[in-house]
Design a protein around this motif. Structure first.
Motif, PDB file in Angstrom:
ATOM      1  N   UNK A 446      32.072  18.964  47.579  1.00 25.25           N
ATOM      2  CA  UNK A 446      33.391  18.595  48.174  1.00 25.25           C
ATOM      3  C   UNK A 446      34.270  19.551  49.388  1.00 25.25           C
ATOM      4  N   UNK A 447      35.410  19.263  49.067  1.00 27.54           N
ATOM      5  CA  UNK A 447      36.253  19.387  50.227  1.00 27.54           C
ATOM      6  C   UNK A 447      36.311  21.228  50.044  1.00 27.54           C
ATOM      7  N   UNK A 448      35.895  21.589  50.729  1.00 25.62           N
ATOM      8  CA  UNK A 448      35.977  22.777  51.525  1.00 25.62           C
ATOM      9  C   UNK A 448      37.597  23.907  50.650  1.00 25.62           C
ATOM     10  N   UNK A 449      37.411  24.303  49.953  1.00 26.26           N
ATOM     11  CA  UNK A 449      38.494  25.317  49.352  1.00 26.26           C
ATOM     12  C   UNK A 449      39.111  26.458  50.552  1.00 26.26           C
ATOM     13  N   UNK A 450      40.745  26.470  50.366  1.00 25.54           N
ATOM     14  CA  UNK A 450      41.436  27.792  51.273  1.00 25.54           C
ATOM     15  C   UNK A 450      40.867  29.008  50.357  1.00 25.54           C
ATOM     16  N   UNK A 451      41.970  29.886  51.594  1.00 26.41           N
ATOM     17  CA  UNK A 451      40.976  31.549  50.818  1.00 26.41           C
ATOM     18  C   UNK A 451      42.195  30.855  50.005  1.00 26.41           C
ATOM     19  N   UNK A 452      43.055  30.437  49.389  1.00 25.73           N
ATOM     20  CA  UNK A 452      44.037  31.000  47.968  1.00 25.73           C
ATOM     21  C   UNK A 452      43.266  30.588  46.544  1.00 25.73           C
ATOM     22  N   UNK A 453      42.074  29.165  47.348  1.00 20.55           N
ATOM     23  CA  UNK A 453      41.848  28.230  45.912  1.00 20.55           C
ATOM     24  C   UNK A 453      40.867  28.725  45.998  1.00 20.55           C
ATOM     25  N   UNK A 454      40.221  29.826  46.581  1.00 18.66           N
ATOM     26  CA  UNK A 454      38.528  30.363  46.868  1.00 18.66           C
ATOM     27  C   UNK A 454      38.135  31.546  45.997  1.00 18.66           C
ATOM     28  N   UNK A 455      37.239  31.175  45.133  1.00 19.87           N
ATOM     29  CA  UNK A 455      36.595  32.427  44.293  1.00 19.87           C
ATOM     30  C   UNK A 455      36.565  33.151  45.704  1.00 19.87           C
ATOM     31  N   UNK A 456      36.438  35.361  44.976  1.00 24.45           N
ATOM     32  CA  UNK A 456      36.292  35.734  45.692  1.00 24.45           C
ATOM     33  C   UNK A 456      35.743  37.188  45.418  1.00 24.45           C
ATOM     34  N   UNK A 457      35.050  38.049  45.572  1.00 29.91           N
ATOM     35  CA  UNK A 457      34.190  39.531  44.632  1.00 29.91           C
ATOM     36  C   UNK A 457      33.952  40.103  45.345  1.00 29.91           C
ATOM     37  N   UNK A 458      34.222  41.225  45.897  1.00 32.40           N
ATOM     38  CA  UNK A 458      33.367  42.462  45.976  1.00 32.40           C
ATOM     39  C   UNK A 458      32.521  43.309  45.359  1.00 32.40           C
ATOM     40  N   UNK A 459      31.426  43.837  46.326  1.00 35.69           N
ATOM     41  CA  UNK A 459      30.614  44.426  46.074  1.00 35.69           C
ATOM     42  C   UNK A 459      31.396  46.593  46.109  1.00 35.69           C
ATOM     43  N   UNK A 460      30.527  47.597  45.368  1.00 34.90           N
ATOM     44  CA  UNK A 460      30.958  48.486  45.149  1.00 34.90           C
ATOM     45  C   UNK A 460      30.678  49.105  46.451  1.00 34.90           C
ATOM     46  N   UNK A 461      30.991  50.366  47.033  1.00 42.21           N
ATOM     47  CA  UNK A 461      30.916  50.899  47.834  1.00 42.21           C
ATOM     48  C   UNK A 461      29.475  51.542  48.376  1.00 42.21           C
ATOM     49  N   UNK A 462      29.226  52.330  49.189  1.00 46.72           N
ATOM     50  CA  UNK A 462      28.103  52.620  49.291  1.00 46.72           C
ATOM     51  C   UNK A 462      28.255  54.164  49.972  1.00 46.72           C
ATOM     52  N   UNK A 463      27.550  55.212  49.760  1.00 51.49           N
ATOM     53  CA  UNK A 463      27.307  56.873  49.867  1.00 51.49           C
ATOM     54  C   UNK A 463      26.349  56.797  51.052  1.00 51.49           C
ATOM     55  N   UNK A 464      26.691  57.137  52.262  1.00 51.84           N
ATOM     56  CA  UNK A 464      25.456  57.160  53.370  1.00 51.84           C
ATOM     57  C   UNK A 464      25.312  58.565  53.911  1.00 51.84           C
ATOM     58  N   UNK A 465      24.420  59.096  53.506  1.00 51.24           N
ATOM     59  CA  UNK A 465      24.158  60.688  53.901  1.00 51.24           C
ATOM     60  C   UNK A 465      23.729  60.941  55.153  1.00 51.24           C
TER      61      UNK A 465
END
Length: 533
Positions: A446-465
């Motif tokens: 299929x034709x590659x979707x633009x940024x406005x049509x694509x699905x996004x998700x974010x992971x959780x942030x991490x805590x670095x010691x």
């Protein structure tokens, strides 16, 4: 029975300009996630034409924001304030396909017009400083160490000519530790009664307890599983009913649907008069058109119905740290494709602080059922290494996951030792690492979707010691050194300023009188001891 509400706090700002006419539209979507959880999604859309923006005719866009964009030469701006976590395993796919959410804290990216990278970064700093004062946030801390230039993940969502795209520069910044609750509460105070904002526990009388369980105390409660949809209303959720449609909307557009409720048509819904109900053909949604300034109230009584099944996410993602010790560690990301028939491709984008020094040769991707890395999983990589105290690490990967498979993405890194002044006041808490951004592409063929049509998700942030020094020792050394120096200085100063003279050199000083007084006191003391008068 008391209804439990889940509030996902997110302030989203997307500014772009088109050649169309100006208009304004707002919409509220309500959707029960579980019998005890309700999702309220607000959508405010303000469109301004490019001509009115250039002439500074700000009708639907604040003048303060428009002038900042003009001064910083920003053609497109995305600003996200977010807190909380979306439980994809329990609640399904993200609202709005994840296009209107950001990572934990603050996430900002913009297309800035400039002739060179240096000028683009200068405009970027100007934009951050101005937005910091406008939104009362710490955006001015987005410096070169927190700024990246994505290459494959983001695309413009607005209408830009081909000639203007050649001079646009994309810059991206994050503040995963930014506290956004205070600002959101300030927004809500103008819409809610002036009550105490501190959350309080539910009284014992309002809890639904399972009385078949043994209790140790009279106030102990074992929560009862919720098996039916609980009752709720707009006044219970938001503190007041909706006061009609927005008057700022054009008269020709006030017939649009302002409130939508995603529940099956079999679910009983009671509404006040003055609203037109429109049930969708899908059988799982209905919308209401509000007129005038009449109050709109909606009430859903308790009813035993099947909760609508939300769409399954295209990808499940989770990221965590591995290893132990204060010298080095690792990052592990689990990427799961729930589809049993189609593979999935997506862009994986990470921004790491400069004190995390990853080794690119340790980057491996393998299936969870295999112990050997699979070189066909990672299609392409864009890597920009970090420079100490100048810029962070940027990693972008094009990853393909086979059907019904889980990919394990891992790499190792070293922990740098910071200077004494580079630690925050609560250094033992750790350092926040920005969430990873995933942009899901179209299926193969299929034709590659633009940024406005694509699905996004974010992971959780991490805590670095990181290795943390003993901050109390310098203060102990300072106090001890200051005490020794004070004693030494006092003694030397006393010797320098004091004047030593002989007893016979003092004016009016008779040594014979003093000697006679001393002898008289000695004689009197001796006579008292011997009993003589």
């Amino acid at each position: 029975m008391r209804f439990v509400y889940v509030v996902l706090l997110s302030l989203i700002l997307l500014v772009s300009f088109t050649f169309a006419d100006s208009d304004y539209h707002e919409n509220l979507v309500l959707e029960p996630l579980t019998p005890a959880l309700l999702l309220a999604s607000f959508n405010f859309r303000s469109n301004a034409s490019l001509r009115s923006f250039e002439q500074q005719h700000f009708q639907y866009i604040p003048r303060s924001l428009g002038q900042i964009l003009q001064h910083a030469k920003t053609k497109e701006l995305h600003l996200r304030f977010s807190t909380g976590k979306w439980d994809a395993e329990s609640w399904g796919a993200r609202p709005w396909r994840g296009t209107k959410e950001g990572g934990t804290g603050v996430e900002l990216w913009a297309w800035v017009e400039a002739d060179s990278d240096e000028q683009a970064f200068a405009n970027w700093i100007t934009l951050n400083n101005a937005l910091s004062g406008l939104f009362c946030a710490s955006l001015n801390f987005i410096d070169s160490t927190r700024t990246t230039r994505p290459v494959m993940t983001f695309e413009p969502a607005g209408d830009h000519t081909n000639s203007s795209l050649s001079t646009l520069h994309l810059l991206h910044g994050t503040l995963p530790r930014e506290v956004t609750v205070d600002m959101v509460l300030d927004i809500e105070r103008s819409k809610r009664p002036r009550d105490n904002p501190i959350p309080r526990p539910v009284p014992h009388e309002g809890l639904a307890c399972d009385k078949s369980k043994p209790y140790v105390e009279f106030d102990a409660c074992y929560p009862l599983d919720v098996s039916s949809d609980q009752s709720w209303s707009l006044s219970e959720v938001f503190g007041r009913p909706i006061k009609g449609s927005c008057l700022a909307t054009d008269a020709s557009r006030r017939t649009t649907e302002s409130v939508c409720l995603n529940v099956p048509h079999e679910r009983d819904v009671w509404t006040s008069g003055g609203a037109i109900e429109n049930k969708k053909p899908s059988g799982k949604s209905r919308c209401f058109t509000l007129h005038g300034t009449n109050s709109f109230e909606m009430n859903l009584p308790p009813q035993s119905t099947e909760t609508a099944i939300r769409p399954e996410p295209l990808v499940y993602a989770s990221r965590s740290f591995t290893g132990h010790g204060q010298e080095r560690g690792g990052v592990q990301t689990l990427l799961t494709n729930p589809s049993t028939t189609l593979p999935i491709e997506f862009m994986y984008f990470e921004t790491l602080p400069w004190f995390m020094k990853p080794y690119l040769h340790t980057l491996t991707a393998r299936l969870s059922t295999m112990a050997i890395p699979d070189p066909g999983i990672i299609k392409s990589i864009y890597y920009r290494p970090a420079l100490d105290r100048r810029r962070g690490t940027q990693l972008e990967c094009l990853i393909s996951v086979p059907p019904a498979s889980t990919v394990v993405l891992t790499y190792d890194f070293d922990k740098a030792i910071l200077r004494y002044t580079e630690y925050p006041p609560d250094a033992n808490r750790g350092f926040d690492v920005a969430p990873a951004v995933i942009r899901i592409l179209s299926p193969p063929g299929a034709e590659r979707a633009s940024s406005s049509e694509a699905d996004f998700l974010r992971t959780t942030s991490l805590l670095l010691s990181l290795p943390t020094p003993d901050f109390s020792m310098p203060y102990n050394v300072i106090i001890l050194t200051s005490t020794v120096m004070a004693l030494a200085f006092g003694m030397v100063f006393n010797l320098l300023v004091r004047r030593f003279v002989g007893a016979d050199e003092v004016e009016g000083y008779d040594l014979s009188k003093i000697r006679s007084k001393i002898r008289a006191r000695i004689v009197a003391l001796r006579n008292r001891l011997t009993g003589q008068k």
